[in-house]
Design a protein around this motif. Sequence first.
Motif, short mmCIF file in Angstrom:
data_model
loop_
_atom_site.label_atom_id
_atom_site.label_comp_id
_atom_site.label_asym_id
_atom_site.label_seq_id
_atom_site.Cartn_x
_atom_site.Cartn_y
_atom_site.Cartn_z
N ALA A 13 -6.90 -9.35 -10.62
CA ALA A 13 -6.08 -10.35 -11.58
C ALA A 13 -6.94 -11.95 -11.66
CB ALA A 13 -5.24 -11.01 -10.02
N PRO A 14 -6.69 -12.55 -12.51
CA PRO A 14 -7.34 -13.67 -13.10
C PRO A 14 -7.47 -14.87 -11.43
CG PRO A 14 -5.51 -13.93 -13.73
CD PRO A 14 -5.04 -12.76 -12.80
N ILE A 15 -6.73 -15.16 -11.04
CA ILE A 15 -7.42 -16.26 -10.06
C ILE A 15 -6.79 -15.14 -8.77
CG2 ILE A 15 -6.98 -18.04 -11.11
CD1 ILE A 15 -3.52 -18.49 -10.16
N GLY A 16 -7.66 -16.12 -7.36
CA GLY A 16 -6.85 -15.53 -6.39
C GLY A 16 -8.25 -14.98 -5.45
N PHE A 28 -13.62 -15.47 -4.92
CA PHE A 28 -12.51 -16.79 -4.83
C PHE A 28 -12.57 -16.82 -6.58
CE2 PHE A 28 -13.14 -16.17 -0.23
CZ PHE A 28 -11.74 -16.25 -0.16
N ARG A 29 -11.80 -17.07 -7.41
CA ARG A 29 -11.34 -17.70 -8.44
C ARG A 29 -9.73 -18.52 -8.10
NH1 ARG A 29 -10.58 -16.57 -14.22
NH2 ARG A 29 -12.62 -17.54 -14.97
N VAL A 30 -9.83 -19.85 -8.97
CA VAL A 30 -9.32 -20.70 -8.54
C VAL A 30 -9.27 -21.40 -9.84
CG1 VAL A 30 -9.73 -23.07 -7.28
CG2 VAL A 30 -7.42 -22.20 -7.13
N TRP A 31 -7.76 -22.20 -10.18
CA TRP A 31 -7.50 -23.01 -11.23
C TRP A 31 -7.15 -24.39 -10.67
CZ3 TRP A 31 -3.37 -25.90 -14.28
CH2 TRP A 31 -4.10 -26.16 -15.09
N ALA A 32 -8.13 -25.22 -11.39
CA ALA A 32 -7.57 -26.14 -10.47
C ALA A 32 -8.75 -27.41 -11.53
CB ALA A 32 -8.63 -26.33 -8.98
N ASN A 33 -7.70 -27.48 -12.03
CA ASN A 33 -8.27 -28.72 -14.08
C ASN A 33 -8.36 -29.93 -13.57
OD1 ASN A 33 -8.31 -28.48 -16.64
ND2 ASN A 33 -5.72 -29.64 -16.27
N TYR A 58 -11.27 -23.54 -14.63
CA TYR A 58 -11.84 -22.38 -13.47
C TYR A 58 -13.16 -22.85 -12.32
CZ TYR A 58 -8.41 -20.02 -15.66
OH TYR A 58 -7.08 -19.44 -16.26
N PHE A 59 -12.76 -22.58 -10.92
CA PHE A 59 -13.74 -22.76 -9.94
C PHE A 59 -13.41 -21.20 -9.95
CE2 PHE A 59 -12.54 -26.96 -10.45
CZ PHE A 59 -13.61 -27.59 -10.52
N SER A 60 -15.65 -21.02 -8.92
CA SER A 60 -15.20 -19.28 -8.76
C SER A 60 -16.38 -19.17 -7.71
CB SER A 60 -15.14 -18.54 -9.51
OG SER A 60 -16.69 -18.70 -10.12
N GLY A 61 -16.41 -18.71 -6.62
CA GLY A 61 -17.81 -17.91 -5.80
C GLY A 61 -17.30 -16.92 -5.12
N LEU A 62 -18.20 -16.57 -4.61
CA LEU A 62 -18.54 -16.00 -3.52
C LEU A 62 -18.56 -15.65 -1.58
CD1 LEU A 62 -18.76 -12.73 -3.87
CD2 LEU A 62 -21.22 -12.18 -3.31
N ALA A 63 -17.94 -14.85 -0.95
CA ALA A 63 -18.04 -15.91 0.21
C ALA A 63 -17.69 -14.64 1.10
CB ALA A 63 -16.88 -16.53 1.02
#
Length: 75
Positions: A13-16, A28-33, A58-63
Amino acid sequence: MVLSVAQTTDRQAPIGAETIAETSATHFRVWANDHSNVEVVFDDGRPAVPLTAEGGGYFSGLAPDTRAGALYKFR
């Protein structure tokens, strides 16, 4: 742990939040314009994980050590 680009960008999915099958990590990936910084905050008190701006809002990262069922929110 080092992950390949394919492991962190081959999303369903593109976000979540999406777990990475070969590891105990979650991407994790989220749209937070309207934001310049975003981080993932966990309910269990561990340190927040800052997400990296990708552009286009968009912002993303690995936990690491984050499995399905972990409680979190974006801040």
